[in-house]
Each structure stands twice: as structure tokens, then as C-alpha cells.
Design a protein around this motif. Structure first.
Motif, PDB file in Angstrom:
ATOM      1  N   VAL A  40      14.214  13.615-117.275  1.00 47.88           N
ATOM      2  CA  VAL A  40      13.508  13.000-118.510  1.00 47.88           C
ATOM      3  C   VAL A  40      14.456  12.499-119.450  1.00 47.88           C
ATOM      4  CG1 VAL A  40      12.228  13.883-120.701  1.00 47.88           C
ATOM      5  CG2 VAL A  40      11.620  14.746-118.623  1.00 47.88           C
ATOM      6  N   ASP A  41      15.682  12.778-119.528  1.00 47.17           N
ATOM      7  CA  ASP A  41      16.672  12.056-120.267  1.00 47.17           C
ATOM      8  C   ASP A  41      16.917  10.855-119.556  1.00 47.17           C
ATOM      9  OD1 ASP A  41      16.957  14.033-122.166  1.00 47.17           O
ATOM     10  OD2 ASP A  41      18.782  15.042-121.292  1.00 47.17           O
ATOM     11  N   VAL A  42      17.147  10.854-118.167  1.00 49.21           N
ATOM     12  CA  VAL A  42      17.332   9.488-117.644  1.00 49.21           C
ATOM     13  C   VAL A  42      16.321   8.311-117.799  1.00 49.21           C
ATOM     14  CG1 VAL A  42      17.418   8.478-115.308  1.00 49.21           C
ATOM     15  CG2 VAL A  42      18.870  10.450-116.048  1.00 49.21           C
ATOM     16  N   VAL A  43      14.984   8.875-117.961  1.00 51.87           N
ATOM     17  CA  VAL A  43      13.948   8.191-118.206  1.00 51.87           C
ATOM     18  C   VAL A  43      13.941   7.485-119.418  1.00 51.87           C
ATOM     19  CG1 VAL A  43      11.205   8.023-118.344  1.00 51.87           C
ATOM     20  CG2 VAL A  43      12.326   9.017-116.198  1.00 51.87           C
ATOM     21  N   ASN A  44      14.258   8.430-120.448  1.00 48.60           N
ATOM     22  CA  ASN A  44      14.135   8.166-121.822  1.00 48.60           C
ATOM     23  C   ASN A  44      15.283   7.195-121.978  1.00 48.60           C
ATOM     24  OD1 ASN A  44      12.052   9.447-122.585  1.00 48.60           O
ATOM     25  ND2 ASN A  44      13.131  11.332-123.250  1.00 48.60           N
ATOM     26  N   ASP A  45      16.451   7.283-121.576  1.00 48.99           N
ATOM     27  CA  ASP A  45      17.694   6.462-121.848  1.00 48.99           C
ATOM     28  C   ASP A  45      17.428   5.065-121.125  1.00 48.99           C
ATOM     29  OD1 ASP A  45      19.071   8.335-123.304  1.00 48.99           O
ATOM     30  OD2 ASP A  45      20.314   9.081-121.405  1.00 48.99           O
ATOM     31  N   ALA A  46      16.653   5.004-120.130  1.00 53.12           N
ATOM     32  CA  ALA A  46      16.580   3.529-119.466  1.00 53.12           C
ATOM     33  C   ALA A  46      15.497   2.943-120.293  1.00 53.12           C
ATOM     34  CB  ALA A  46      15.562   3.891-118.134  1.00 53.12           C
ATOM     35  N   ASN A  47      14.752   3.416-121.195  1.00 58.99           N
ATOM     36  CA  ASN A  47      13.658   2.800-122.092  1.00 58.99           C
ATOM     37  C   ASN A  47      14.371   2.391-123.351  1.00 58.99           C
ATOM     38  OD1 ASN A  47      11.709   2.680-120.372  1.00 58.99           O
ATOM     39  ND2 ASN A  47      10.870   4.844-121.115  1.00 58.99           N
ATOM     40  N   ASP A  48      15.830   2.896-123.765  1.00 57.17           N
ATOM     41  CA  ASP A  48      16.459   2.453-124.991  1.00 57.17           C
ATOM     42  C   ASP A  48      16.920   0.875-124.869  1.00 57.17           C
ATOM     43  OD1 ASP A  48      15.526   4.748-126.245  1.00 57.17           O
ATOM     44  OD2 ASP A  48      17.367   5.663-125.595  1.00 57.17           O
TER      45      ASP A  48
END
Length: 64
Positions: free
Chosen positions: A56-64
Motif C-alpha cells: 500500500v505504501d508503494v502504491v501511495n508513494d507512486a501517486n505522489d
């Protein structure tokens, strides 16, 4: 704007789509869900939670 969806909701939508469009039988989805509940009570639960949080952190960081 930030949109937050619970992971359970996302997985529920994926399960519904698998039943509707991929032809997965309902009883198979129920067995997989029960297996997940049983697996959460084992020694593997912390590793699964950590892996899920990392994903989830990887997905959230990819969207920043």
C-alpha cells in the motif's frame, strides 16, 4: 485531493468482479475468504500485514 478507500472495499470489488466477469464460483470466493480469516490467526499474520502495508505504501508513494 486525496481519496482514501479501505483495503477491504477494494478487495471486495475485486472479488465481485472475479465472480461476475471471470466466472469464479461464489463458493470458491467464500473458501478463499475463510482461508484468509484462518491464516490471520497463525504465525504468518505479522508478515502478511507487513507485506500488505509495504504494498500500500508503494502504491501511495507512486501517486505522489
Amino acid at each position: 485531493m486525496t481519496v482514501s478507500l479501505p483495503l477491504v472495499l477494494v478487495l471486495g470489488i475485486v472479488a465481485w468482479a472475479a465472480i461476475k466477469f471471470l466466472g469464479i464460483r461464489l463458493w470458491v470466493a467464500v473458501v478463499i475468504a475463510l482461508f484468509g480469516f484462518l491464516l490471520s490467526q497463525t504465525f504468518l499474520a505479522p508478515a502478511i500485514e507487513s507485506g500488505t502495508r509495504t504494498g500500500v505504501d508503494v502504491v501511495n508513494d507512486a501517486n505522489d
